[in-house]
Design a protein around this motif. Structure first.
Motif, PDB file in Angstrom:
ATOM      1  N   ILE A 150      -4.157   6.079   2.299  1.00  0.00           N
ATOM      2  CA  ILE A 150      -2.910   6.827   2.488  1.00  0.00           C
ATOM      3  C   ILE A 150      -2.922   8.107   1.657  1.00  0.00           C
ATOM      4  CG2 ILE A 150      -0.409   6.746   2.143  1.00  0.00           C
ATOM      5  CD1 ILE A 150      -0.575   3.725   2.699  1.00  0.00           C
ATOM      6  N   GLU A 151      -3.431   8.016   0.425  1.00  0.00           N
ATOM      7  CA  GLU A 151      -3.481   9.193  -0.440  1.00  0.00           C
ATOM      8  C   GLU A 151      -4.423  10.263   0.093  1.00  0.00           C
ATOM      9  OE1 GLU A 151      -2.654   6.664  -4.576  1.00  0.00           O
ATOM     10  OE2 GLU A 151      -4.626   7.551  -4.159  1.00  0.00           O
ATOM     11  N   LEU A 185       7.199   6.742 -11.294  1.00  0.00           N
ATOM     12  CA  LEU A 185       7.350   5.356 -11.736  1.00  0.00           C
ATOM     13  C   LEU A 185       7.179   4.382 -10.579  1.00  0.00           C
ATOM     14  CD1 LEU A 185       7.986   3.493 -14.081  1.00  0.00           C
ATOM     15  CD2 LEU A 185      10.428   3.756 -13.566  1.00  0.00           C
ATOM     16  N   THR A 186       7.565   4.789  -9.378  1.00  0.00           N
ATOM     17  CA  THR A 186       7.386   3.930  -8.203  1.00  0.00           C
ATOM     18  C   THR A 186       5.914   3.663  -7.946  1.00  0.00           C
ATOM     19  OG1 THR A 186       9.406   4.855  -7.239  1.00  0.00           O
ATOM     20  CG2 THR A 186       7.917   3.675  -5.758  1.00  0.00           C
ATOM     21  N   THR A 187       5.115   4.741  -7.989  1.00  0.00           N
ATOM     22  CA  THR A 187       3.676   4.582  -7.763  1.00  0.00           C
ATOM     23  C   THR A 187       3.021   3.759  -8.857  1.00  0.00           C
ATOM     24  OG1 THR A 187       3.582   6.697  -6.594  1.00  0.00           O
ATOM     25  CG2 THR A 187       1.520   5.842  -7.477  1.00  0.00           C
ATOM     26  N   ARG A 188       3.368   4.054 -10.112  1.00  0.00           N
ATOM     27  CA  ARG A 188       2.754   3.323 -11.227  1.00  0.00           C
ATOM     28  C   ARG A 188       3.090   1.836 -11.179  1.00  0.00           C
ATOM     29  NH1 ARG A 188       1.400   6.826 -15.494  1.00  0.00           N
ATOM     30  NH2 ARG A 188       0.470   8.667 -14.527  1.00  0.00           N
ATOM     31  N   SER A 189       4.324   1.506 -10.836  1.00  0.00           N
ATOM     32  CA  SER A 189       4.701   0.095 -10.771  1.00  0.00           C
ATOM     33  C   SER A 189       3.952  -0.632  -9.656  1.00  0.00           C
ATOM     34  CB  SER A 189       6.213  -0.033 -10.566  1.00  0.00           C
ATOM     35  OG  SER A 189       6.613   0.577  -9.345  1.00  0.00           O
ATOM     36  N   GLY A 190       3.760   0.054  -8.516  1.00  0.00           N
ATOM     37  CA  GLY A 190       3.002  -0.556  -7.427  1.00  0.00           C
ATOM     38  C   GLY A 190       1.550  -0.784  -7.790  1.00  0.00           C
ATOM     39  N   LYS A 191       0.927   0.206  -8.433  1.00  0.00           N
ATOM     40  CA  LYS A 191      -0.471   0.054  -8.839  1.00  0.00           C
ATOM     41  C   LYS A 191      -0.620  -1.031  -9.905  1.00  0.00           C
ATOM     42  CE  LYS A 191      -1.967   4.765  -7.724  1.00  0.00           C
ATOM     43  NZ  LYS A 191      -2.877   4.324  -6.643  1.00  0.00           N
ATOM     44  N   ALA A 226       0.826  -1.209   0.000  1.00  0.00           N
ATOM     45  CA  ALA A 226       0.000   0.000   0.000  1.00  0.00           C
ATOM     46  C   ALA A 226       0.861   1.259   0.000  1.00  0.00           C
ATOM     47  CB  ALA A 226      -0.927  -0.011   1.210  1.00  0.00           C
ATOM     48  N   PHE A 227       1.892   1.291   0.836  1.00  0.00           N
ATOM     49  CA  PHE A 227       2.780   2.444   0.857  1.00  0.00           C
ATOM     50  C   PHE A 227       3.564   2.557  -0.449  1.00  0.00           C
ATOM     51  CE2 PHE A 227       2.043   2.072   5.429  1.00  0.00           C
ATOM     52  CZ  PHE A 227       1.932   3.399   5.791  1.00  0.00           C
ATOM     53  N   TRP A 228       3.850   1.423  -1.069  1.00  0.00           N
ATOM     54  CA  TRP A 228       4.543   1.436  -2.360  1.00  0.00           C
ATOM     55  C   TRP A 228       3.659   2.068  -3.440  1.00  0.00           C
ATOM     56  CZ3 TRP A 228       5.897  -3.723  -5.313  1.00  0.00           C
ATOM     57  CH2 TRP A 228       6.501  -3.392  -6.541  1.00  0.00           C
ATOM     58  N   ALA A 229       2.371   1.689  -3.467  1.00  0.00           N
ATOM     59  CA  ALA A 229       1.487   2.138  -4.548  1.00  0.00           C
ATOM     60  C   ALA A 229       0.840   3.486  -4.284  1.00  0.00           C
ATOM     61  CB  ALA A 229       0.396   1.089  -4.777  1.00  0.00           C
TER      62      ALA A 229
END
Length: 267
Positions: free
Chosen positions: A165-166, A110-116, A98-101
């Motif tokens: 989180i968002e 890119l970190t958020t997109r990869s997590g989602k 969850a914290f990753w995405a």
């Protein structure tokens, strides 16, 4: 009637466009029916329907408890255990994902997109397919059901957690940062206390869905009440099918009521 009170007419092009779309939809609907097989009713359909209704009206109450571990009460408790353990494990595993995405500020896109993307890929696999895969890996039984429910729940719970989180108020975290706190201290002191009620609420909601899923996974050999249900259907023991269905209804209704009451207190 004066012109001021008359309703304006729709432009001619709009009327033709609406007529075209209506005709296109009707053509597509008609075309979809052309590929359907002929609708034939079997000769014994009435007798089968009558037997099913009779089994639902006269359920086999002797199956509720027999003491051999294969009765309705035991399998319902097994289903409850599969759903609870799978949801509990997935709730813990979902936190780092969850914290990753989560799409927060000062975070590389890119970190958020990869997590989602990863969470979407996990949710793509139906629980039935996961159960069949885990049965091949660990064998039939409740353990395969727990793995299937847990793996699938990670994708859903991590998505809900990341949205929480968002939407979190970042004021408390900024205050901890201004006081010299580290990123770990911001998470433990400011973020988690705000997020925990919503995390627990989302976990309870997912547990409600897991009860329904665990009731079906047994039909492919992943433990729970689905196993005796599929056996009863195959042997056309409709009275036993009836009592199993009533047991599932009672279990799901009680779980929804208790979970809903707890979630109302948390939010």
């Amino acid at each position: 009637m004066t012109n001021s009170t008359m309703l304006p007419k729709a432009p001619l092009t709009h009327r033709y466009r609406n007529l075209f779309f209506t005709a296109a939809v009707l053509v597509i609907i008609g075309w979809s029916f052309t590929g359907m097989p002929s609708f034939d009713i079997k000769q014994n359909a009435w007798l089968v329907t009558k037997s099913i209704v009779n089994g639902l009206v006269h359920p086999d109450f002797s199956y509720v408890w027999t003491g051999d571990g294969e009765d309705l009460t035991s399998t319902l408790l097994q289903t409850l255990g599969i759903a609870f353990l799978g949801t509990f494990i997935s709730a813990i595993i979902s936190l780092p994902f969850a914290f990753w995405a989560a799409n927060t500020k000062n975070k590389f896109w890119l970190t958020t997109r990869s997590g989602k993307f990863l969470l979407t890929a996990i949710r793509t696999f139906p629980e039935i397919v996961l159960a069949l895969m885990f049965i091949k890996a660990v064998g039939p039984g409740s353990f395969a059901g727990v793995l299937a429910v847990g793996f699938h729940s990670v994708g859903m719970l991590a998505k809900l957690f990341s949205e929480a989180i968002e939407n979190m108020d970042g004021g408390a975290g900024e205050a901890v940062t201004a006081a010299g706190g580290s990123r770990l201290e911001v998470t433990l002191i400011a973020s988690l206390p705000q997020l925990m009620p919503e995390f627990v609420s989302n976990t309870l909601y997912r547990f409600e869905l897991a009860i329904r899923s665990a009731s079906i996974l047994g039909m492919v050999g992943a433990g729970g009440v689905g196993t005796p249900l599929i056996f009863a259907i195959q042997t056309r023991s409709w009275s036993r099918v009836g009592i199993i269905l009533y047991g599932i209804i009672i279990l799901v209704t009680l779980t929804d009521f208790i979970s809903g009451s707890l979630r109302k207190r948390l939010i």
